[in-house]
Design an enzyme around this catalytic site. Sequence first.
Site, mmCIF file in Angstrom:
data_model
loop_
_atom_site.group_PDB
_atom_site.id
_atom_site.type_symbol
_atom_site.label_atom_id
_atom_site.label_comp_id
_atom_site.label_asym_id
_atom_site.label_seq_id
_atom_site.Cartn_x
_atom_site.Cartn_y
_atom_site.Cartn_z
ATOM 1 N N ASN A 72 -0.391 19.150 -20.550
ATOM 2 C CA ASN A 72 -0.733 18.165 -21.569
ATOM 3 C C ASN A 72 -0.676 18.746 -22.980
ATOM 4 O O ASN A 72 -1.083 18.080 -23.935
ATOM 5 C CB ASN A 72 -2.132 17.594 -21.302
ATOM 6 C CG ASN A 72 -2.208 16.849 -19.987
ATOM 7 O OD1 ASN A 72 -1.301 16.110 -19.628
ATOM 8 N ND2 ASN A 72 -3.278 17.066 -19.248
ATOM 9 N N HIS A 93 8.829 9.426 -26.465
ATOM 10 C CA HIS A 93 7.685 10.210 -25.976
ATOM 11 C C HIS A 93 7.789 11.687 -26.354
ATOM 12 O O HIS A 93 6.841 12.276 -26.885
ATOM 13 C CB HIS A 93 7.553 10.059 -24.463
ATOM 14 C CG HIS A 93 6.486 10.930 -23.867
ATOM 15 N ND1 HIS A 93 5.149 10.785 -24.177
ATOM 16 C CD2 HIS A 93 6.565 11.978 -23.010
ATOM 17 C CE1 HIS A 93 4.450 11.691 -23.521
ATOM 18 N NE2 HIS A 93 5.278 12.432 -22.811
ATOM 19 N N LYS A 134 3.368 11.474 -10.895
ATOM 20 C CA LYS A 134 2.546 10.630 -11.762
ATOM 21 C C LYS A 134 3.285 9.335 -12.061
ATOM 22 O O LYS A 134 4.432 9.353 -12.504
ATOM 23 C CB LYS A 134 2.230 11.346 -13.075
ATOM 24 C CG LYS A 134 1.128 12.381 -12.973
ATOM 25 C CD LYS A 134 0.780 12.904 -14.360
ATOM 26 C CE LYS A 134 -0.393 13.864 -14.323
ATOM 27 N NZ LYS A 134 -0.740 14.348 -15.685
ATOM 28 N N ARG A 151 -2.806 22.008 -13.782
ATOM 29 C CA ARG A 151 -1.807 21.012 -14.194
ATOM 30 C C ARG A 151 -2.115 20.473 -15.590
ATOM 31 O O ARG A 151 -1.239 19.989 -16.291
ATOM 32 C CB ARG A 151 -1.762 19.865 -13.179
ATOM 33 C CG ARG A 151 -0.652 18.850 -13.449
ATOM 34 C CD ARG A 151 -0.449 17.900 -12.292
ATOM 35 N NE ARG A 151 0.656 16.979 -12.576
ATOM 36 C CZ ARG A 151 1.226 16.183 -11.674
ATOM 37 N NH1 ARG A 151 0.794 16.206 -10.425
ATOM 38 N NH2 ARG A 151 2.210 15.376 -12.006
ATOM 39 N N ARG A 197 0.810 -1.228 0.000
ATOM 40 C CA ARG A 197 0.000 0.000 0.000
ATOM 41 C C ARG A 197 0.842 1.277 0.000
ATOM 42 O O ARG A 197 0.375 2.336 0.387
ATOM 43 C CB ARG A 197 -0.977 0.009 1.179
ATOM 44 C CG ARG A 197 -1.985 -1.123 1.167
ATOM 45 C CD ARG A 197 -3.042 -0.936 2.244
ATOM 46 N NE ARG A 197 -4.030 -1.991 2.190
ATOM 47 C CZ ARG A 197 -3.977 -3.112 2.905
ATOM 48 N NH1 ARG A 197 -2.952 -3.317 3.729
ATOM 49 N NH2 ARG A 197 -4.926 -4.017 2.805
ATOM 50 N N HIS A 224 0.165 16.546 -25.933
ATOM 51 C CA HIS A 224 0.054 15.155 -25.523
ATOM 52 C C HIS A 224 -1.136 14.430 -26.139
ATOM 53 O O HIS A 224 -1.111 13.209 -26.266
ATOM 54 C CB HIS A 224 0.003 15.049 -23.998
ATOM 55 C CG HIS A 224 1.331 15.237 -23.349
ATOM 56 N ND1 HIS A 224 2.046 16.404 -23.454
ATOM 57 C CD2 HIS A 224 2.091 14.396 -22.596
ATOM 58 C CE1 HIS A 224 3.189 16.278 -22.784
ATOM 59 N NE2 HIS A 224 3.236 15.075 -22.266
ATOM 60 N N HIS A 234 0.225 11.179 -27.604
ATOM 61 C CA HIS A 234 -0.128 9.845 -27.125
ATOM 62 C C HIS A 234 -0.753 9.017 -28.240
ATOM 63 O O HIS A 234 -0.520 7.801 -28.329
ATOM 64 C CB HIS A 234 -1.104 9.954 -25.952
ATOM 65 C CG HIS A 234 -0.453 10.373 -24.678
ATOM 66 N ND1 HIS A 234 -1.171 10.683 -23.534
ATOM 67 C CD2 HIS A 234 0.849 10.545 -24.335
ATOM 68 C CE1 HIS A 234 -0.335 11.022 -22.563
ATOM 69 N NE2 HIS A 234 0.893 10.945 -23.032
ATOM 70 N N GLU A 285 10.051 18.394 -24.599
ATOM 71 C CA GLU A 285 9.312 18.610 -23.354
ATOM 72 C C GLU A 285 9.690 19.936 -22.709
ATOM 73 O O GLU A 285 8.842 20.625 -22.140
ATOM 74 C CB GLU A 285 9.561 17.458 -22.378
ATOM 75 C CG GLU A 285 8.829 16.181 -22.714
ATOM 76 C CD GLU A 285 7.339 16.218 -22.358
ATOM 77 O OE1 GLU A 285 6.893 17.182 -21.702
ATOM 78 O OE2 GLU A 285 6.627 15.280 -22.736
ATOM 79 N N GLU A 301 -4.383 17.016 -10.577
ATOM 80 C CA GLU A 301 -4.886 17.395 -11.904
ATOM 81 C C GLU A 301 -6.416 17.446 -11.907
ATOM 82 O O GLU A 301 -7.102 16.641 -12.551
ATOM 83 C CB GLU A 301 -4.372 16.437 -12.975
ATOM 84 C CG GLU A 301 -4.527 16.972 -14.387
ATOM 85 C CD GLU A 301 -3.771 16.141 -15.412
ATOM 86 O OE1 GLU A 301 -4.374 15.854 -16.451
ATOM 87 O OE2 GLU A 301 -2.602 15.805 -15.179
ATOM 88 N N LYS A 331 7.680 23.253 -13.275
ATOM 89 C CA LYS A 331 6.843 22.062 -13.108
ATOM 90 C C LYS A 331 6.404 21.905 -11.653
ATOM 91 O O LYS A 331 5.234 21.597 -11.376
ATOM 92 C CB LYS A 331 7.638 20.832 -13.564
ATOM 93 C CG LYS A 331 6.928 19.483 -13.365
ATOM 94 C CD LYS A 331 5.867 19.259 -14.396
ATOM 95 C CE LYS A 331 5.172 17.899 -14.204
ATOM 96 N NZ LYS A 331 5.993 16.763 -14.652
#
Length: 384
Positions: free
Chosen positions: A263, A283, A153, A259, A131, A266, A270, A195, A249, A239
Amino acid sequence: MTDQKESKCVRVRLKKPCAQYDIIIGSGSLDCIGNKTRTVLGDAARRIVVISNRKVLGLYGSRVTSSLRKSGFKVENFSIGDGERHKSFRTLQRVLFFLANLRLERSDAIVALGGGVVGDVAGLAAALYMRGIAFIQVPTTLLAQIDASVGGKTAVNLSQGKNLVGAFHQPRAVIIDIDVLATLPKRELTSGWCEAIKQGAVGSRSLFDRTRRVLADGSYRAKSEEQLVFLIAAQCRFKAKIVAGDEGENLQRTDRTSRRVLNFGHTVGHALELVTGYRRFRHGEAVGVGMLVAGEISLRSGLLKESEFQALDDTIRLAGQLPRTSDLDYSTILNAAAGDKKSVKGSIQWVLLERIGRACIVDAPDIPQRVLNDSVRSVRQRAR
């Protein structure tokens, strides 16, 4: 040991006290991993699992292991495959079984030594095992240093899309050694700089211009360690500020400090990774193409001036050659984008630009289909 004159520290302050951590940036920072890890974990921690890939372990594994052992840790290494296609449930399961077989305890920790794939898989394993156990990010690619390692993330991919299964799990520390950039292939640098351009484009004209200057004069090729340290620190600081204000987010937020503005590029990025089986694009390269598409949409929608779009296009070109897209069908790309996990109420929300340094979030129904089609076709057909 790290030369303090060449080191910077960025502190991430989130609302949860346990989620506050330092980002250490400098030349030779790998040598301080043991001391920093002991400081943040305390005396109870006995064992560390270093998760990496074969190439990075070959380059830096012994150095990192030595530093950790000098600080009293028992260290085990675990290698995963290199590349986005290895960011999968199968890889995650292998990591979790390894941790369980070692009988790692709640007071022990993971060190993620590698790029974004390593950081995502290791971070998600740390979030799930017992956990949640502690982990330290030690990013070895430019993209991971300025983006993926900061913000908490963690995720793996599904066949239906990228990063569909994950968790927010903040690291206890991020340790960035700029010396490792000297071993990166050109495409990895291009990916990272895309990026960096993205973060300047959505949040700060000064950060965008600083990034462009470094690219234009080639100082990222180790001509000026101090300049590189300061730029990476500025990228991390931006950031961290965004993350501190919107850690989870929040989907209800559409303001320029949400936040979600991170993206930018993205949605199509993606989609490109998905339709090419995570084999053609790194990426950041996919995000580079995605930024051009989002810039075209902004331009064709009347949000962005031609001169601003040209500045974005020119700067992305400075980052390096992007993979071809001319053989990809524009409708296939848009269909893949429609399944993006950022959708709200069944609709894509595009991150667009009003100007360099100022982003906005626009619902897909507010953008004419013709504009979407023409924007993707224009970028797809462009010789890079």
